[in-house]
Structure formats: structure tokens, C-alpha cells
Scaffold this motif. Structure first.
Motif, PDB file in Angstrom:
ATOM      1  N   ALA A   5       0.845  -1.193   0.000  1.00 24.44           N
ATOM      2  CA  ALA A   5       0.000   0.000   0.000  1.00 24.44           C
ATOM      3  C   ALA A   5       0.877   1.239   0.000  1.00 24.44           C
ATOM      4  CB  ALA A   5      -0.902   0.000   1.232  1.00 24.44           C
ATOM      5  N   ALA A   6       0.408   2.294  -0.665  1.00 24.79           N
ATOM      6  CA  ALA A   6       1.173   3.550  -0.716  1.00 24.79           C
ATOM      7  C   ALA A   6       1.102   4.229   0.644  1.00 24.79           C
ATOM      8  CB  ALA A   6       0.603   4.457  -1.787  1.00 24.79           C
ATOM      9  N   PRO A   7       2.215   4.794   1.148  1.00 25.64           N
ATOM     10  CA  PRO A   7       2.185   5.465   2.447  1.00 25.64           C
ATOM     11  C   PRO A   7       1.309   6.707   2.366  1.00 25.64           C
ATOM     12  CG  PRO A   7       4.312   5.779   1.403  1.00 25.64           C
ATOM     13  CD  PRO A   7       3.530   4.811   0.549  1.00 25.64           C
ATOM     14  N   ALA A   8       0.692   7.024   3.522  1.00 19.43           N
ATOM     15  CA  ALA A   8      -0.183   8.191   3.582  1.00 19.43           C
ATOM     16  C   ALA A   8       0.651   9.457   3.515  1.00 19.43           C
ATOM     17  CB  ALA A   8      -1.003   8.171   4.876  1.00 19.43           C
ATOM     18  N   GLN A   9       0.242  10.410   2.689  1.00 20.59           N
ATOM     19  CA  GLN A   9       0.950  11.683   2.529  1.00 20.59           C
ATOM     20  C   GLN A   9       0.269  12.736   3.404  1.00 20.59           C
ATOM     21  OE1 GLN A   9       3.625  12.369   0.567  1.00 20.59           O
ATOM     22  NE2 GLN A   9       3.800  10.241  -0.111  1.00 20.59           N
ATOM     23  N   PRO A  10       1.047  13.496   4.161  1.00 25.19           N
ATOM     24  CA  PRO A  10       0.423  14.577   4.925  1.00 25.19           C
ATOM     25  C   PRO A  10      -0.079  15.659   3.968  1.00 25.19           C
ATOM     26  CG  PRO A  10       2.805  14.653   5.176  1.00 25.19           C
ATOM     27  CD  PRO A  10       2.474  13.398   4.400  1.00 25.19           C
ATOM     28  N   ALA A  11      -1.144  16.330   4.374  1.00 27.15           N
ATOM     29  CA  ALA A  11      -1.724  17.385   3.533  1.00 27.15           C
ATOM     30  C   ALA A  11      -0.760  18.558   3.475  1.00 27.15           C
ATOM     31  CB  ALA A  11      -3.062  17.832   4.108  1.00 27.15           C
ATOM     32  N   ALA A  12      -0.615  19.134   2.300  1.00 28.46           N
ATOM     33  CA  ALA A  12       0.273  20.298   2.114  1.00 28.46           C
ATOM     34  C   ALA A  12      -0.419  21.528   2.686  1.00 28.46           C
ATOM     35  CB  ALA A  12       0.582  20.490   0.645  1.00 28.46           C
ATOM     36  N   PRO A  13       0.363  22.418   3.331  1.00 29.26           N
ATOM     37  CA  PRO A  13      -0.260  23.638   3.850  1.00 29.26           C
ATOM     38  C   PRO A  13      -0.719  24.542   2.708  1.00 29.26           C
ATOM     39  CG  PRO A  13       2.111  23.702   4.124  1.00 29.26           C
ATOM     40  CD  PRO A  13       1.763  22.331   3.607  1.00 29.26           C
ATOM     41  N   ALA A  14      -1.775  25.266   2.979  1.00 27.21           N
ATOM     42  CA  ALA A  14      -2.320  26.175   1.978  1.00 27.21           C
ATOM     43  C   ALA A  14      -1.347  27.315   1.760  1.00 27.21           C
ATOM     44  CB  ALA A  14      -3.662  26.732   2.437  1.00 27.21           C
ATOM     45  N   PRO A  15      -1.191  27.796   0.523  1.00 31.37           N
ATOM     46  CA  PRO A  15      -0.251  28.888   0.281  1.00 31.37           C
ATOM     47  C   PRO A  15      -0.747  30.187   0.960  1.00 31.37           C
ATOM     48  CG  PRO A  15      -1.430  28.325  -1.724  1.00 31.37           C
ATOM     49  CD  PRO A  15      -1.819  27.333  -0.675  1.00 31.37           C
ATOM     50  N   ALA A  16       0.192  30.902   1.460  1.00 34.42           N
ATOM     51  CA  ALA A  16      -0.149  32.165   2.131  1.00 34.42           C
ATOM     52  C   ALA A  16      -0.423  33.244   1.104  1.00 34.42           C
ATOM     53  CB  ALA A  16       0.994  32.602   3.025  1.00 34.42           C
ATOM     54  N   THR A  17      -1.441  34.046   1.362  1.00 32.53           N
ATOM     55  CA  THR A  17      -1.789  35.145   0.453  1.00 32.53           C
ATOM     56  C   THR A  17      -1.501  36.461   1.134  1.00 32.53           C
ATOM     57  OG1 THR A  17      -4.050  35.106   1.234  1.00 32.53           O
ATOM     58  CG2 THR A  17      -3.556  33.800  -0.731  1.00 32.53           C
ATOM     59  N   LYS A  18      -1.087  37.446   0.398  1.00 35.41           N
ATOM     60  CA  LYS A  18      -0.802  38.786   0.933  1.00 35.41           C
ATOM     61  C   LYS A  18      -2.063  39.613   0.887  1.00 35.41           C
ATOM     62  CE  LYS A  18       4.002  38.962  -0.253  1.00 35.41           C
ATOM     63  NZ  LYS A  18       5.057  39.658  -0.892  1.00 35.41           N
ATOM     64  N   LYS A  19      -2.233  40.437   1.939  1.00 36.49           N
ATOM     65  CA  LYS A  19      -3.407  41.302   1.973  1.00 36.49           C
ATOM     66  C   LYS A  19      -3.061  42.693   1.671  1.00 36.49           C
ATOM     67  CE  LYS A  19      -5.989  38.623   5.172  1.00 36.49           C
ATOM     68  NZ  LYS A  19      -6.799  38.549   6.273  1.00 36.49           N
TER      69      LYS A  19
END
Length: 141
Positions: free
Chosen positions: A127-141
Motif C-alpha cells: 500500500a502507498a504510504p499516507a501523505q500529509p496534507a500540504a499547507p495552503a499557500p499564504a496570500t498577501k493582503k
């Protein structure tokens, strides 16, 4: 030793057979006899019976000897005991199961399965190892 002797004997018999055939007089038949004059229709198709000369007898004996020697050479060849050809050996190797390739970064042994992954059983792919979710990219305000 025997194989080499039989090969030499076969070559000598083949040369003698070629000589005996070339020394014989032709019947004068062939395609030229189908439409020419002379002889009856049966003689043109079947041909005249020739007397058995020493050359015709030698041709038959040498032809039979060539046949027997060819069969004997087939049994006396040096690799007769091997029982299989190179192609058969390659097919046997291809049908045997291959060992699994080592996994891991350096190729040194198998890695432990990831948490929550079911262990692989024989005949199934791991079975393929579980991949952690990638963090969402930060947006500038």
C-alpha cells in the motif's frame, strides 16, 4: 572424437555421391521430352528402363549411407546430453519468480509501513504510504 570422425566421413560420402551423380548419363528426358518426336507416349512420360550400372548402384548406396550418417551425427553431437537449447533455458529463467527489489532510499532493506497502512501480503502490491496534507499557500493582503 566420434563426432569429428562422423563429420569427416559424411563429407567424403557427400563428395563421392556428387561425383557418382555427375558421372551418370542423363536419360535425355526432362521437359524436352514432353513435346518432341520419338518413342511412344508411355516412354516419354515414364522413361526407358536403364540397366542397373555400377554408378546407379553406387548412387543408391551412397545416398543411403549419407542418410544413416546424418542420423548418427544427430545423436552423436557433443551437446546431445544437454537436453535443452538456449531458448528453452531463457524461457525457464523468465518463468521463475524474480526476487523483489529492495526498497528504501539507499536500497538497504524494507521500510516499515506507514501508520494506518495495511501490511502487504504475498501477491499484492504494498500500500502507498499516507501523505500529509500540504499547507495552503499564504496570500498577501
Amino acid at each position: 572424437m566420434l563426432y569429428g570422425f562422423l563429420i569427416v566421413l559424411l563429407v567424403i560420402v557427400a563428395l563421392a555421391l556428387a561425383g557418382a551423380v555427375l558421372l551418370q548419363a542423363g536419360q535425355g528426358g526432362g521437359l524436352a521430352s514432353l513435346g518432341g518426336s520419338g518413342g511412344t507416349g508411355a516412354e516419354l512420360i515414364v522413361g526407358n528402363r536403364q540397366a542397373a550400372t555400377i554408378l546407379t548402384k553406387a548412387t543408391w548406396w551412397l545416398g543411403g549411407t549419407l542418410l544413416v550418417l546424418s542420423i548418427l551425427i544427430g545423436f552423436a553431437r557433443p551437446d546431445a546430453g544437454a537436453g535443452s537449447s538456449a531458448i528453452q533455458e531463457q524461457l525457464r529463467k523468465a518463468s521463475q519468480p524474480q526476487p523483489a527489489a529492495p526498497t528504501g532510499l539507499l536500497g538497504g532493506g524494507a521500510q516499515a509501513p506507514a501508520q494506518g497502512a495495511a501490511p502487504a501480503t504475498q501477491g499484492q502490491a504494498p500500500a502507498a504510504p499516507a501523505q500529509p496534507a500540504a499547507p495552503a499557500p499564504a496570500t498577501k493582503k
